[in-house]
Design an enzyme around this catalytic site. Structure first.
Site, PDB file in Angstrom:
ATOM      1  N   SER A 269      -1.434   2.254   4.748  1.00  0.00           N
ATOM      2  CA  SER A 269      -1.166   0.922   5.301  1.00  0.00           C
ATOM      3  C   SER A 269      -2.348   0.009   5.052  1.00  0.00           C
ATOM      4  O   SER A 269      -2.658  -0.835   5.883  1.00  0.00           O
ATOM      5  CB  SER A 269      -0.887   1.030   6.796  1.00  0.00           C
TER       6      SER A 269
ATOM      7  N   CYS B  93       0.889  -1.165   0.000  1.00  0.00           N
ATOM      8  CA  CYS B  93       0.000   0.000   0.000  1.00  0.00           C
ATOM      9  C   CYS B  93       0.923   1.209   0.000  1.00  0.00           C
ATOM     10  O   CYS B  93       1.533   1.517   1.023  1.00  0.00           O
ATOM     11  CB  CYS B  93      -0.918   0.018   1.215  1.00  0.00           C
TER      12      CYS B  93
END
Lengths: 213, 105
Positions: free
Chosen positions: A121, A117
């Protein structure tokens, strides 16, 4: 620092044991404690529901996805359903996935998928639990999309040059889980034995499934 | 030329990826639980949270870590929507830090 309960204000809510009582109180923790106290005092949350949610979250572990992988390895029809709709396939094993969408990515000798990502996150937390430190590190987020083969080599995965590497960037609406290749020599193993061969990082694409010892 | 958001770090040069496992601290577990609950109760989306994080300065973002960003992003949202009074929160935080005790809530 004190863990006792000698303070004088009246309340009836439970105090869970803080396993970090031997660590210094940081500014972040103090900011959180202040927030939590105010939310409770304002009646927005109560301590019992916070603790209950902590306990629910602790049930979310990579073993859930490892069970899905093991089932997919032994049951081609389940694997097809998992590739078509991973959320529904999780539910078949009584695993509730609460993210908006979950896509399973199959690793093969020709194609290796790895998840990142880049913006924050994003991670399938309801399936795998909290992400590992490396996954949320700025270095992993920065480098994986630019030099995935090198990053994977640093994780101990040396892939043949002819194996394509695909990097999947997660977002708020879409999370991924990797279906790693089934290791050789695992014919005849039970699903639970197979699941034990699937480490967390294999579900992100940063490890292979283990071979039986 | 478009401006990159502070969080848009994909593809940027970076050093070694930390491989050491990090245990989630007790307050961090509680923070996740609190934001899980608040997301539903206050109907706050992940995109709103991201927007709050993206408003951090580059310097703040650069020295931040996951749970610190979560906390600060959520605090920004809760201050903005009036759920939490920023001054009262700052005073409470100072009181907790001064006492050095976790036993406040």
């Amino acid at each position: 620092m004190t863990a006792d309960h000698s303070h004088s204000h009246d309340h009836t809510h439970p105090h869970p044991v803080n396993e970090d009582d031997d660590m210094d109180l940081t500014e972040h923790e103090a900011k959180f404690l202040a927030l939590k106290a105010m939310l409770i005092e304002q009646g927005i949350l109560d301590a019992a529901e916070i603790q209950a949610r902590v306990e629910v979250n602790e049930l979310k572990t990579p073993h859930q996805a490892a069970r899905m992988v093991a089932r997919a390895w032994v049951d081609p029809a389940y694997k097809a359903r998992m590739m078509a709709d991973a959320k529904q396939a999780a539910l078949e094993l009584d695993i509730p996935v609460t993210e908006a969408a979950l896509v399973a990515l199959e690793n093969t000798p020709d194609l290796h998928n790895v998840i990142v990502c880049t913006l924050c996150s994003c991670y399938p937390r309801s399936l795998l639990g909290e992400p590992p430190a490396f996954y949320v590190s700025k270095a992993y987020r920065s480098r994986t999309v630019r030099e995935p083969r090198r990053v994977l080599r640093e994780f101990g995965l040396t892939l043949p040059e002819e194996t394509e590497i695909r990097v999947h960037d997660s977002n708020a609406d879409l999370r991924y889980v990797v279906l790693p290749q089934r290791p050789d020599g695992t014919e005849g193993l039970s699903e639970s034995d197979l699941a034990a061969l699937v480490p967390r990082d294999a579900l992100i694409g940063c490890a292979f499934a283990k071979t039986p010892s | 030329m478009s401006t990159r958001l502070v969080s848009d770090i994909g593809g940027k040069p970076a050093g070694d990826i930390p491989r050491e496992e990090r245990r989630q601290l007790f307050w961090e577990k509680q923070l996740i639980a609190v934001v899980n609950l608040l997301s539903s109760k206050l109907d706050i989306t992940l995109d709103e949270f991201r927007r709050a994080v993206e408003e951090m300065s580059e310097e703040e973002y650069g020295r931040s870590y996951l749970y610190g960003r979560r906390l600060d992003g959520w605090l920004r949202l809760l201050f903005e929507n009036g759920t939490i009074d920023a001054d009262a929160h700052a005073a409470r935080t100072a009181q907790i830090l001064a006492s050095g005790s976790r036993d406040h809530v």
